[in-house]
Structure formats: structure tokens, C-alpha cells
Design an enzyme around this catalytic site. Sequence first.
Site, mmCIF file in Angstrom:
data_model
loop_
_atom_site.group_PDB
_atom_site.id
_atom_site.type_symbol
_atom_site.label_atom_id
_atom_site.label_comp_id
_atom_site.label_asym_id
_atom_site.label_seq_id
_atom_site.Cartn_x
_atom_site.Cartn_y
_atom_site.Cartn_z
ATOM 1 N N TYR A 186 6.472 -16.266 9.013
ATOM 2 C CA TYR A 186 5.749 -15.100 8.505
ATOM 3 C C TYR A 186 4.571 -14.870 9.439
ATOM 4 O O TYR A 186 3.436 -15.216 9.152
ATOM 5 C CB TYR A 186 5.289 -15.363 7.078
ATOM 6 C CG TYR A 186 4.865 -14.132 6.296
ATOM 7 C CD1 TYR A 186 5.809 -13.226 5.823
ATOM 8 C CD2 TYR A 186 3.530 -13.887 6.009
ATOM 9 C CE1 TYR A 186 5.431 -12.116 5.088
ATOM 10 C CE2 TYR A 186 3.140 -12.779 5.267
ATOM 11 C CZ TYR A 186 4.101 -11.898 4.808
ATOM 12 O OH TYR A 186 3.711 -10.794 4.080
ATOM 13 N N TYR B 49 1.575 -12.315 -0.758
ATOM 14 C CA TYR B 49 2.586 -13.356 -0.544
ATOM 15 C C TYR B 49 1.891 -14.689 -0.268
ATOM 16 O O TYR B 49 0.843 -14.725 0.399
ATOM 17 C CB TYR B 49 3.488 -12.956 0.631
ATOM 18 C CG TYR B 49 4.626 -13.913 0.886
ATOM 19 C CD1 TYR B 49 5.436 -14.340 -0.155
ATOM 20 C CD2 TYR B 49 4.881 -14.396 2.165
ATOM 21 C CE1 TYR B 49 6.477 -15.231 0.076
ATOM 22 C CE2 TYR B 49 5.920 -15.284 2.408
ATOM 23 C CZ TYR B 49 6.711 -15.698 1.354
ATOM 24 O OH TYR B 49 7.724 -16.577 1.571
ATOM 25 N N SER C 160 2.004 -0.919 -2.483
ATOM 26 C CA SER C 160 3.180 -1.766 -2.278
ATOM 27 C C SER C 160 3.693 -1.538 -0.865
ATOM 28 O O SER C 160 4.851 -1.170 -0.662
ATOM 29 C CB SER C 160 4.252 -1.418 -3.315
ATOM 30 O OG SER C 160 5.379 -2.260 -3.147
HETATM 31 P P1 NAI Z 1 9.607 -2.288 1.077
HETATM 32 O O1 NAI Z 1 10.252 -2.084 2.392
HETATM 33 O O2 NAI Z 1 10.318 -1.776 -0.140
HETATM 34 O O3 NAI Z 1 8.140 -1.678 1.019
HETATM 35 C C1 NAI Z 1 7.271 -1.564 2.107
HETATM 36 C C2 NAI Z 1 6.948 -0.089 2.227
HETATM 37 O O4 NAI Z 1 5.826 0.105 3.080
HETATM 38 C C3 NAI Z 1 8.083 0.737 2.819
HETATM 39 O O5 NAI Z 1 8.436 1.759 1.907
HETATM 40 C C4 NAI Z 1 7.469 1.320 4.090
HETATM 41 O O6 NAI Z 1 7.970 2.612 4.369
HETATM 42 C C5 NAI Z 1 6.012 1.353 3.705
HETATM 43 N N1 NAI Z 1 5.058 1.481 4.811
HETATM 44 C C6 NAI Z 1 4.983 0.741 5.947
HETATM 45 N N2 NAI Z 1 3.962 1.165 6.719
HETATM 46 C C7 NAI Z 1 3.364 2.192 6.051
HETATM 47 C C8 NAI Z 1 2.260 3.051 6.330
HETATM 48 N N3 NAI Z 1 1.567 2.946 7.462
HETATM 49 N N4 NAI Z 1 1.939 3.998 5.411
HETATM 50 C C9 NAI Z 1 2.634 4.120 4.269
HETATM 51 N N5 NAI Z 1 3.684 3.336 3.946
HETATM 52 C C10 NAI Z 1 4.051 2.394 4.837
HETATM 53 O O7 NAI Z 1 9.363 -3.856 0.976
HETATM 54 P P2 NAI Z 1 8.693 -4.796 -0.132
HETATM 55 O O8 NAI Z 1 9.070 -6.164 0.279
HETATM 56 O O9 NAI Z 1 9.003 -4.347 -1.499
HETATM 57 O O10 NAI Z 1 7.136 -4.646 0.154
HETATM 58 C C11 NAI Z 1 6.188 -4.211 -0.810
HETATM 59 C C12 NAI Z 1 5.009 -5.175 -0.836
HETATM 60 O O11 NAI Z 1 5.450 -6.430 -1.357
HETATM 61 C C13 NAI Z 1 4.406 -5.473 0.542
HETATM 62 O O12 NAI Z 1 3.009 -5.561 0.414
HETATM 63 C C14 NAI Z 1 4.988 -6.848 0.848
HETATM 64 O O13 NAI Z 1 4.204 -7.570 1.767
HETATM 65 C C15 NAI Z 1 4.952 -7.454 -0.530
HETATM 66 N N6 NAI Z 1 5.731 -8.685 -0.715
HETATM 67 C C16 NAI Z 1 7.069 -8.728 -0.400
HETATM 68 C C17 NAI Z 1 7.803 -9.891 -0.570
HETATM 69 C C18 NAI Z 1 9.275 -9.930 -0.273
HETATM 70 O O14 NAI Z 1 9.858 -11.008 -0.206
HETATM 71 N N7 NAI Z 1 9.936 -8.808 -0.117
HETATM 72 C C19 NAI Z 1 7.172 -11.117 -1.087
HETATM 73 C C20 NAI Z 1 5.775 -10.962 -1.433
HETATM 74 C C21 NAI Z 1 5.095 -9.792 -1.226
#
Ligand code: NAI
Length: 286
Positions: free
Chosen positions: A182, A172, A120
Site C-alpha cells: 500500500y 484504511y 469516499s
Molecule cells: P472506488 O473506486 O469505488 O472509489 C474511489 C473513487 O474516487 C472513484 O469513484 C474515483 O473516480 C474517485 N476519485 C479519484 N480521484 C478523484 C478526484 N480527484 N476527484 C473526485 N473523485 C475522485 O473505490 P473504494 O475502494 O470504494 O474507495 C472509497 C474509499 O474507501 C477510499 O477512500 C479508499 O481509500 C477507501 N478504502 C478502500 C478499501 C478497499 O479495500 N477497497 C479499504 C479501506 C478504505
Amino acid sequence: RGKRAFIAGVADDQGFGWAIAKALSAAGAEILVGTWVPALNIFESSLRRGKFDESRRLPNGGLLEIAKVYPLDAVFDTPDDVPEDIKNNKRYAGSEAWTVKECAEAVKADFGTIDILVHSLANGPEVTKPLLETSRNGYLAAVSASTYSYISLLKYFAPIMNPGGSSLSLTYVASEQIIPGYGGGMSSAKAALESDTRVLAFEVGRKYGIRVNTISAGPLRSRAAKAIGFIDDMINYSCANAPLQKELDADDVGNAAAFLASPLASSVTGTLLYVDNGLHAMGLAV
Ligand code: NAI
């Protein structure tokens, strides 16, 4: 025996990773998380100080317990891949064993095996730039952090996953439809992630008996999404135009993830499941 899950990409209580942790915990799984090294201190101290206690509440009355938080930077596979400036960076120097390979080894040493792997996480340094203005480095960084990171996690964690295990990522709809804004190669990274879901389902299915699926989620006001800059517009657009005119709850994605990870989905692999109030299916906004 209860199941054990490792969820990579939890650093606060606002994102999908946290909601997935809660849903899996409510279903009886033991929860381990991998937290990005630069975010580790604040996440752990917030947990300790009770900042997340309200959102740790589970529907069945219990509390989300995280058995262990592991430092992780999924951009690096082994210690040999870490450049000097990162090694000496003070945000990294306080933690150890945070490359993907070492993280899997640490989980193996502590717990032996896992049953569920969740990816995630995403990062695109140039996400606010249109694709046409994205640099080669920015594009490759987006694919490295958001897509190759998943291949790497599966490579090192699949050998410690019990047969019948399940692996899941988040994607996404910008991978398949034009979502202006995006940028930075993030749409490309998600397209690659979706294609890799199919190929990896074949490879780890044959080799380890593990399932691989991805959830295409609707917009959520997470920390990562706020950094993109137009998340409120996306949420408003979805509420106005999706078949179901309500705001997506992170728990909706958590529950779908729990289903995919469970024996209820034991023949489901290589699939993309939309959890987006149906927005992907609209061709004409009415
Ligand atoms: P989030 O900010 O809760 O999660 C992203 C996480 O990735 C963060 O905890 C960050 O510290 C971590 N991260 C970034 N680079 C990293 C690395 N090199 N190593 C380890 N961890 C790393 O945000 P969210 O939105 O919940 O994202 C989770 C997933 O959901 C992602 O794949 C995102 O693309 C996807 N997503 C999000 C949407 C949205 O509207 N928020 C819609 C569709 C998919």
C-alpha cells in the site's frame, strides 16, 4: 423532513460510496453524488442504460434513486487552481463547475442545504511503488487527492450543512500498521486523514455543530483497490486471520455509515470506527 446526503466518490456500483448511497437511501435520505469528471460519462450512461438496476435494489424493496450526479474533481478547489492542460482536456471540457467550490455552489443552488457529507475517494498515482521509491510529486498527489480533498470538501460544504449534520470519510489500517504494497504515500495520506478527522471534528463542531468521523474499512474488491494489485491477497488474508472469518460486504460499511450519519450517533464525533471483521485487533495470526 428527510435528510439529504452528498456522497463524493461514486463512479460505479462496486465501491463503498455506492454501498453508502444505498444504505442512506434505504434509511430515507435523498442522495446526491459527486463523480470524478473523467468517469462521469460512463457512469451516467451506465445508470441510464440500466446497467446498475440489479445493484440499485434496496433491502426494503425500493430502488436507489440518485437525485443528481455532479461532476467533481476534488484535486481542484476553485477555477483559478485548474491548469490549462486540464481545462482543455477533452474529458473535462464537456463538463463545468466541477471544482470543489463550484460543486458546493451548484448543490446550494439546486437544493439549498445538505445534512450528510461523505468522502469516499482516494487516488495515489504511485500506489504500487514502495514509499522509499515514491517521488515527491507522487506523494504529494496522493495526499492532495486522498486527504486535502476532504478538508476542501468540508470547507465548502460545511456552510451549506444543517446543524446536527454529519460528515464521514473512509480510511484504511495501513495508516497505523505496516501493509507492504500500500505504497505511493497512500499510507501517509490515510494517517493524515485520521489525524485530520480529530482536528476537523473540533473545528466544524464548534463552528457549525457538525460531526466528523471516519470508518477504517476492511478490504473490498473495488475499482480503486484492484488498481493496487494485491486486493485478492488482502481479502484472503483477512478471511484467514480476522476474528470474523468472512468476506467483508460493502453493505456492512454502508450500514455503519448510515448509523454514524443518523441521530443514533448524535454524540459521536472525532472517532475512527473499524468495520473490518475485527482484523485490526489481531497481533498474531493463528
Ligand atoms: P472506488 O473506486 O469505488 O472509489 C474511489 C473513487 O474516487 C472513484 O469513484 C474515483 O473516480 C474517485 N476519485 C479519484 N480521484 C478523484 C478526484 N480527484 N476527484 C473526485 N473523485 C475522485 O473505490 P473504494 O475502494 O470504494 O474507495 C472509497 C474509499 O474507501 C477510499 O477512500 C479508499 O481509500 C477507501 N478504502 C478502500 C478499501 C478497499 O479495500 N477497497 C479499504 C479501506 C478504505
